[in-house]
Write an enzyme that holds these catalytic residues in place. Structure first.
Site, short mmCIF file in Angstrom:
data_model
loop_
_atom_site.label_atom_id
_atom_site.label_comp_id
_atom_site.label_asym_id
_atom_site.label_seq_id
_atom_site.Cartn_x
_atom_site.Cartn_y
_atom_site.Cartn_z
N GLN A 262 0.62 -1.52 0.03
CA GLN A 262 -0.23 -0.01 0.09
C GLN A 262 0.73 1.29 0.08
OE1 GLN A 262 -3.37 1.08 -0.81
NE2 GLN A 262 -3.06 -0.54 -0.16
N HIS A 265 2.49 3.29 -3.55
CA HIS A 265 1.79 3.75 -4.34
C HIS A 265 2.16 5.40 -4.03
CE1 HIS A 265 -1.43 1.44 -6.37
NE2 HIS A 265 -1.64 1.01 -4.81
N GLU A 330 -10.28 1.56 3.23
CA GLU A 330 -10.29 1.54 2.06
C GLU A 330 -10.29 0.06 2.36
OE1 GLU A 330 -9.16 2.79 -2.70
OE2 GLU A 330 -7.34 2.95 -0.50
N HIS A 331 -9.13 -0.25 2.36
CA HIS A 331 -8.89 -2.18 2.55
C HIS A 331 -9.01 -2.51 3.61
CE1 HIS A 331 -7.45 0.15 -1.88
NE2 HIS A 331 -7.53 -1.26 -1.92
N ASP A 364 -6.23 -5.49 -6.06
CA ASP A 364 -6.24 -4.69 -7.10
C ASP A 364 -6.40 -5.06 -8.20
OD1 ASP A 364 -5.58 -3.05 -4.73
OD2 ASP A 364 -3.62 -2.73 -5.09
N HIS A 423 -52.80 20.37 -4.63
CA HIS A 423 -52.47 18.75 -4.22
C HIS A 423 -53.96 17.78 -3.97
CE1 HIS A 423 -48.11 19.63 -4.49
NE2 HIS A 423 -48.42 18.54 -4.43
#
Length: 436
Positions: A262, A265, A330-331, A364, A423
């Site tokens: 991770q 990145h 996220e993960h 991924d 209405h």
């Protein structure tokens, strides 16, 4: 000096330190937002001419018209045909698994009849046109093409327009091959906020879309935020993140490599590991020290772990799960021999990787579920990108004369309460029998 931050939930300042670790800050956001607003205004006002100016300024590409920035279909398919056997096999294997998963997400129409004979239901239709932003520049991400284009194609989107920056006129053949394989209809070598603006408002050459999906840098994120409402967007993606929750049964070297995967990145990526065993955290830290220098992207990993990484000691499993839910990563890797027993404790995570043999890296590329996931704690209320993001739902109400009369009284009363006389009258007219 430690390569990664160490925290413990029984420390008095734990919440303060964890909040600081999770805080991404917004020091540059105002300057970026102002610059992006200017770019969007220029593209809206000047269309293709603005795109040419920004492409020349930011990507160093000179051309006479935006049509020259569209990649011909022959080049897309040529890139696919030119791939070596193993690369093409990997691309096709990944695409097929993503497609198989996406096909199970597709929603269909449904209806039911109530006690009065009224037919109520839902109609599901695909979006007409979608824009897919694919990051470019320092790295190529064919996986991002597959993850965004394939579910749109499965949903039945009418036309898929892909944009990808090509600094200096260079674009990855793998990205183009992925576009051909996934089924993108048109591809433009455009990037940045100007590409998002073009997709949102359209120009003489780039058609306007109904929704924009795909990750990008801070300028792309700001542009997506600013055009939302004119078009739909998937999310505002932040730097990638992973959290590992374990009882210490995961091999420390495996754990270190999952954190590296991770962190490599970029410097803002976040890698966290939570465990109640301090001795295990020591072993993971030693594995990080032992293997970091051998990584090709060691400098990026080192910066990421120092700024955003953390080894967190929890009191016990329940406390560890509570920390994970606080992070809403996220993960999430549940690194246990029996992860199914732990899963009920987890409420907030974008994608959950179960057991010792399901690293986030599989997700991924080719596991099947989408890798476009909620970041920065938004897994508390957001979901992964899927086929549903490329479909829209319409409610269907079909009242019979008899069934409609059953709704008159309540509708009249509610309209009276809200002070809406027309209405009430509109409803009352349906109570007098068949239309003459």
């Amino acid at each position: 000096m430690s390569l990664i931050n160490r925290l413990a939930s029984d420390q008095a300042d734990f919440e303060q330190r964890l909040s600081a670790l999770l805080d991404r800050g917004d020091e540059q956001s105002r300057d970026i937002d102002a610059r992006v607003a200017e770019i969007i205004a220029q593209v809206r006002a000047r269309g293709d001419a603005a795109l040419l100016d920004y492409t020349r300024e930011l990507d160093q590409i000179r051309c006479g018209e935006v049509a020259e920035l569209e990649v011909p279909a022959t080049r897309l398919h040529g890139a696919l045909e030119a791939l070596d056997g193993e690369a093409r096999q990997a691309l096709e294997f990944s695409a097929q698994r993503i497609r198989e998963y996406a096909e199970r997400q597709r929603e269909g129409d449904w209806h039911y009849e109530d006690d009065y004979g009224n037919r109520l239901g839902q109609r599901v239709t695909p979006l007409d046109r979608v824009g897919v932003y694919v990051p470019g520049g320092r790295a190529a991400y064919p996986s991002s093409v597959l993850m965004n284009v394939v579910p749109a194609r499965v949903a039945g989107v009418g036309e898929i327009i892909m944009v990808v920056p090509a600094p200096g006129g260079v674009v990855s053949d793998m990205v183009l091959a992925a576009a051909a394989l996934a089924g993108a209809d048109r591809v433009f070598t455009l990037g940045g906020a100007q590409a998002v603006a073009a997709l949102a408002y359209g120009t003489d050459t780039v058609p306007p879309v109904d929704k924009i999906v795909g990750p990008g840098n801070a300028y792309v994120a700001s542009a997506k935020r600013q055009v939302f409402g004119q078009v739909g967007i998937d999310s505002i993606a932040g730097p990638s993140e992973v959290a590992v929750l374990t009882d210490g049964s995961l091999d420390p070297e495996w754990a270190a490599m999952d954190l590296f995967a991770q962190a490599e990145h970029d410097e803002m990526a976040q890698s966290l590991l939570v465990c109640s065993d301090p001795d295990y955290l020591d072993r993971v830290e030693k594995a990080i020290e032992a293997h970091l220098d051998g990584q090709p992207r060691a400098d990026i990993i080192r910066a990421s772990l120092a700024e955003r990484g953390g080894l967190i000691q929890s009191r016990d499993l329940a406390d560890g799960a509570a920390i994970i839910n606080r992070i809403a990563p996220e993960h999430l890797e549940l690194a246990f021999a029996d992860p199914e027993a732990v899963l009920p404790l987890i409420r907030h995570a974008g994608a959950i990787f179960m057991g010792h043999h399901s690293p986030e890296a599989f997700g991924d590329y080719c596991a099947g579920p989408n890798h476009v996931l909620p970041t920065a704690g938004t897994a508390r209320f957001s979901s992964p990108l899927g086929v549903q993001d490329f479909q829209k739902r319409s409610s269907v109400i079909h009242c019979s004369a008899h069934g409609g009369r059953a709704l008159v009284s309540a509708s009249e009363k509610m309209a009276e309460i809200e002070g809406l006389a027309a209405h009430a009258r509109s409803a009352a007219l349906r109570g007098g029998g068949e239309q003459g």
